[in-house]
Scaffold this active site. Structure first.
Site, PDB file in Angstrom:
ATOM      1  CD  GLU A  30      -2.710  -1.244   2.456  1.00 16.87           C
ATOM      2  OE1 GLU A  30      -3.667  -0.321   2.470  1.00 16.87           O
ATOM      3  OE2 GLU A  30      -2.491  -2.045   3.298  1.00 16.87           O
ATOM      4  CB  SER A 160      -5.623  -1.162   0.109  1.00 17.04           C
ATOM      5  OG  SER A 160      -5.400  -0.147   1.070  1.00 17.04           O
ATOM      6  CE1 TYR A 226      -7.016   4.236  -1.004  1.00 21.77           C
ATOM      7  CE2 TYR A 226      -6.789   2.009  -1.758  1.00 21.77           C
ATOM      8  CZ  TYR A 226      -6.962   2.776  -0.859  1.00 21.77           C
ATOM      9  OH  TYR A 226      -7.027   2.406   0.660  1.00 21.77           O
ATOM     10  NE  ARG A 264     -12.605   2.541   6.239  1.00 20.86           N
ATOM     11  CZ  ARG A 264     -11.650   2.115   5.498  1.00 20.86           C
ATOM     12  NH1 ARG A 264     -10.766   3.246   5.167  1.00 20.86           N
ATOM     13  NH2 ARG A 264     -11.335   0.992   5.124  1.00 20.86           N
ATOM     14  CG  ASP A 266     -14.146  -1.212   6.031  1.00 14.14           C
ATOM     15  OD1 ASP A 266     -14.384  -0.106   6.391  1.00 14.14           O
ATOM     16  OD2 ASP A 266     -13.066  -1.670   5.527  1.00 14.14           O
ATOM     17  CD  GLU A 280     -10.683  -5.306   6.128  1.00 11.66           C
ATOM     18  OE1 GLU A 280      -9.671  -4.496   6.015  1.00 11.66           O
ATOM     19  OE2 GLU A 280     -10.966  -5.954   5.452  1.00 11.66           O
ATOM     20  CG  ASN A 282      -7.582   1.195   7.487  1.00 24.68           C
ATOM     21  OD1 ASN A 282      -6.471   1.474   8.216  1.00 24.68           O
ATOM     22  ND2 ASN A 282      -7.715   0.840   6.307  1.00 24.68           N
ATOM     23  N   GLY A 286      -6.797   5.480   5.070  1.00 25.25           N
ATOM     24  CA  GLY A 286      -6.344   6.530   4.112  1.00 25.25           C
ATOM     25  C   GLY A 286      -6.664   7.886   4.445  1.00 25.25           C
TER      26      GLY A 286
END
Length: 316
Positions: A30, A160, A226, A264, A266, A280, A282, A286
């Site tokens: 990443e 990602s 992205y 974050r 999800d 999951e 994070n 990002g």
């Protein structure tokens, strides 16, 4: 969701932070996303007068710390294996007694491993899709039949959407096997949830408004995250009652996994049952133009510059 005092910067003196390293890049899969995020964070902090400097990767940071060049670290390294989300960086910084943004060793290491995060959530009674743990060389065909199609196959320790394969029919198995061989390590096979994909940013111990993600191609893959400009982001993603429920679930999941600071979570909402299922966490999300935590913060009137400042304030 109302804006509380904790959703506002506490101070306005950039000198309290001292000299700040914005850690980005690294050598994980990443890297490019991290460089993009890092440049944005660096610009935002400097715009507020913070003495912030870019540092590319952990070896460069280590050299700077040995020479006492920084007072704290804004970590925006993504991923593992040279990234900053697997607990190694966090342990290094704790050894140097240098404050840093984001989760500590435990939360970082645990959530980088999707399988063990699921095990912790299930032990705490938190909902997550059914799954199988696949060792290198495992029979993916047998596992998919046992779990029930459709499924996702993904590395247990990548982010990602790197290395993710969809298996909707048995004809897709060969492609999934090729993905698994490419990573070689432990893989996660997870039951595909048909429904809405949502994400909830966490700031401190509070949930930001959820975002419902509607990719044009039907799947929120690396390109949709992205590159593509046609992915829709609906914020808040749910009605008031469900918004309260998903926010509480996200905070519970974040804390159960030993996380702190910001991050974050999800989540999927099953279309047929309406049930929310955790995917999951994070721990270094990002901060690019496409990123979700800044989008959710803006819904509360928090600018990107304010968001970066508030994250850095957590190190004081």
């Amino acid at each position: 969701m109302t804006v509380t005092h904790s959703h506002r910067p506490r101070g306005n003196d950039p000198q309290v932070f001292g000299r700040v390293a914005v850690l980005m890049g690294g050598s994980s899969s990443e890297r490019e996303v991290s460089l993009d995020s890092g440049r944005n964070v660096l610009d935002a902090l400097r715009a507020r007068g913070v003495d912030a400097h870019p540092v590319d990767g952990i070896p460069a940071l280590l050299d700077a710390l040995v020479h006492g060049q920084f007072d704290r670290v804004f970590n925006i390294l993504h991923g593992n294996k040279g990234g900053g989300e697997d607990g190694v960086l966090q342990g290094l910084l704790q050894g140097f007694e240098v404050p840093y943004t984001g989760s500590g060793v435990l939360g970082s290491a645990l959530t980088m491993d999707k399988i063990r995060t699921k095990q912790v959530w299930l032990s705490a009674g938190l909902p997550t899709p059914r799954y199988r743990r696949l060792q290198a060389g495992a029979d993916l065909r047998a596992a998919a039949l046992a779990l029930g199609l459709p499924v996702f196959v993904k590395p247990s320790s990548e982010g990602s959407s790197v290395g993710v394969a969809r298996v909707e029919t048995l004809d897709d198995i060969d492609a999934a096997i090729a993905v698994a061989r490419g990573y070689g390590g432990e893989m996660l096979m997870e039951q595909m949830v048909i429904g809405d994909e949502l994400t909830v940013g966490i700031l401190g111990a509070q949930a930001l408004p959820s975002i419902r993600i509607v990719p044009k191609g039907g799947w929120y893959d690396y390109n949709a995250k992205y590159i593509a400009e046609d992915t829709q982001y609906l914020c808040p993603g749910l009605d008031v009652a469900e918004e309260i429920a998903i926010g509480q679930l996200a905070v519970d999941a974040f804390l159960a996994a030993g996380c702190s600071g910001w991050g974050r979570v999800d989540v999927m909402r099953d279309r047929s049952s309406g049930k929310l299922l955790l995917l999951e966490v994070n721990t270094a999300p990002g901060m690019t133009s496409h990123s979700l935590v800044p989008k959710a913060a803006r819904q509360l009137g928090i600018s990107f510059e304010d968001l970066c400042w508030m994250i850095l304030e957590q190190t004081l």
